[in-house]
Design an enzyme around this catalytic site. Structure first.
Site, PDB file in Angstrom:
ATOM      1  N   GLY A  72      33.501  34.280  44.898  1.00 55.32           N
ATOM      2  CA  GLY A  72      32.864  34.165  43.599  1.00 55.32           C
ATOM      3  C   GLY A  72      33.586  33.189  42.696  1.00 55.32           C
ATOM      4  O   GLY A  72      32.953  32.436  41.941  1.00 55.32           O
ATOM      5  N   HIS A 199      31.830  41.032  47.255  1.00 60.91           N
ATOM      6  CA  HIS A 199      32.674  42.238  47.305  1.00 60.91           C
ATOM      7  C   HIS A 199      32.468  43.131  46.099  1.00 60.91           C
ATOM      8  O   HIS A 199      32.885  44.286  46.100  1.00 60.91           O
ATOM      9  CB  HIS A 199      34.147  41.861  47.465  1.00 60.91           C
ATOM     10  N   CYS A 323      51.482  46.046  29.799  1.00 59.85           N
ATOM     11  CA  CYS A 323      52.824  46.558  29.518  1.00 59.85           C
ATOM     12  C   CYS A 323      53.643  46.610  30.793  1.00 59.85           C
ATOM     13  O   CYS A 323      54.083  47.669  31.238  1.00 59.85           O
ATOM     14  CB  CYS A 323      52.732  47.942  28.890  1.00 59.85           C
TER      15      CYS A 323
END
Length: 515
Positions: A72, A199, A323
């Site tokens: 893609g 996918h 984080c």
């Protein structure tokens, strides 16, 4: 046997059983080069042509407009580069939304590096680009507009049909990234180019689709190949293409029947998470959204730790938070939306998800979030005038001064915003807290905290001797709106270093946040 639920189909859907069967069958008949004239080549060509016709029918295009690519992302890169090259005489201005997939944004950066210009359309707080924003972005030198059909992180659906109409009226092609929505239906509107990835709907990885409608100026960006209309060099992996198209057809039939049930399950998550988890914000458009996807963020929580903790409980989810020690920037989608990035979780439900699985997730989530909040603590503020008590019990509200400076240098999210929460209870209404931070997510989280707590974000500016450095000073004014006494960020957690303690602020010793 541990409880297990895969809630991350927006990243990659599990292989569909139909895709497995089609792949095995096609490996027997479609392994040869479909450009050759011998019997094996003709068999492969027949399978490829049949798959192309079926895919074109599902997409809503002509078969000769569809090319198969290696992914893609490759389809997006080729589509953008080819459309820009085809309209180079018109101009070199590329328009993209700020919430596009990273593949589109990387292509935009490459275009800028090559001397082109890029305009980035800002979304509203739900992640939606308004049709008026698209119209306003169109200029005489615009070569191409890129707009996703639905956002991959928060599920917000974009007004593709309206955008396509505006682009057509201006004579500008529109490229649609349909990766997240093509498995659920055709993309509406008079778009010019479309890209997708197998996918995402349970087909094999390594198969992308690129549609270039007739009449769209397009120049292949790489040396032209005789395969796939010159848009994808090398002959396609026929068995994988056959499996991808078979999965797309099967998934379309299933989602038509299941989307109503999935929407109800997602509505339950959207409604219950803010009730069960204090200081949780559900993000994305509540109505114009994909039926199976919901994203929320939790204050004072590390997104990576939350994903790991849920995984240990048997739930596979993803996060747009950043984080982590190796990724210091928050999700570009969450940043563009201006919503909380720390403690971010994306839940995307497969077709067979049950009410029991969702209820189990809602049972586990509050405990997991509370446990992570207990493991994280804020060090006391340093410097500033009138710093009151640091017990977090609120007794400093009346005794506090008008200004406090918080040193959060070297701390990753969610710690800067935890320090802000504690410090705000030590200034009087009208007082200002300045947070010094060098974490890339600090500004986004501080702004989002102010929005949730109804406090006033004043400004941010460079701090220190290097104006181009990473250290920024964020100023927040305390309003008359009360800060909850039980705010998790405003209390000291056992094990937190006290003032002057040289130990680094972090989870208690021996606490391993890895799975």
């Amino acid at each position: 046997m541990p409880y297990s639920a895969y809630f991350d189909v927006a990243s990659t859907a599990p292989p569909h059983p139909v895709a497995r069967q089609a792949l095995l069958a096609a490996l027997e008949e479609g392994w040869a080069d479909p450009a050759r004239l011998h019997r094996e080549g003709r068999r492969a060509r027949l399978l490829l042509d049949t798959a192309r016709e079926a895919a074109a029918e599902l997409i809503g295009c002509r078969a000769d407009e569809l090319s198969f690519t290696s992914s893609g992302s490759r389809a997006l890169h080729t589509g953008i580069a080819g459309a820009l090259a085809g309209r180079r005489r018109v101009g070199r201005r590329l328009v993209v939304s700020a919430v596009e997939h990273s593949a589109v944004l990387r292509a935009a950066e490459a275009h800028e590096a090559d001397g082109g210009t890029v305009a980035r359309m800002a979304p509203d707080r739900t992640g939606r680009i308004s049709p008026a924003t698209v119209t306003d972005a169109l200029t005489a030198d615009t070569a191409l507009v890129c707009l996703q059909s639905a956002n991959h992180e928060v599920g917000t659906e974009q007004p593709v049909a309206e955008a396509a109409g505006a682009c057509r009226a201006s004579g500008v092609p529109l490229l649609v990234d349909a990766a997240q929505s093509l498995g659920r239906g055709t993309v509406p509107g008079a778009w010019s180019l479309l890209a997708a990835s197998a996918h995402k709907w349970g087909g094999p990885a390594g198969v992308g689709m690129l549609v270039v409608r007739k009449g769209t100026r397009f120049v292949a960006p790489a040396p032209r190949d005789e395969r796939e209309a010159g848009r994808a060099p090398g002959f396609p992996a026929v068995p994988q293409v056959v499996a991808a198209v078979a999965a797309l057809r099967a998934v379309r039939e299933e989602t038509a029947a299941a989307d109503g049930r999935l929407r109800a399950l997602v509505d339950r998550i959207r409604e219950r998470v803010p009730v069960l988890v204090p200081d949780a914000e559900v993000v994305g458009d509540p109505v114009r959204r994909l039926p199976h996807l919901v994203t929320f963020s939790c204050l004072y929580v590390d997104g990576e730790a939350l994903v790991h903790a849920l995984d240990r409980e048997g739930f596979a989810v993803s996060s747009g938070s950043s984080c982590t020690s190796d990724t210091l920037e928050p999700s570009h989608v969450l940043r563009a939306m201006g919503v909380l990035s720390s403690g971010n979780v994306r839940v995307s439900l497969p077709t067979g998800t049950t009410r029991e699985e969702v209820d189990r997730f809602l049972e586990v989530l509050p405990r997991v979030v509370a446990g992570i909040r207990e493991r994280y603590a804020a060090p006391p503020e340093v410097g500033g005038a009138g710093a009151g008590d640091d017990t977090g019990d609120g007794t400093g509200d009346d005794a506090g001064g008008n200004e406090v400076t918080v040193d959060a240098l070297g701390l990753l999210c969610p710690r800067p915003v935890i320090e802000l929460a504690r410090a705000m209870r030590r200034v009087r209404p009208g007082g200002v807290v300045t947070v010094l931070a060098d974490d890339g997510a600090a500004e986004l989280d501080i702004r989002a905290w102010c929005h949730l707590r109804k406090q006033e974000f004043l400004d941010e500016e460079p701090w220190g001797d290097d104006p181009e450095g990473d250290v920024r000073a964020y100023r927040v004014r305390r309003t008359g709106h009360p800060i909850p006494a039980d705010d998790p960020g405003a209390r000291r957690v056992p094990g937190t270093p006290s003032a002057g303690d040289p130990r680094p602020a972090g989870p208690p010793a021996g606490d391993d946040l890895r799975p």
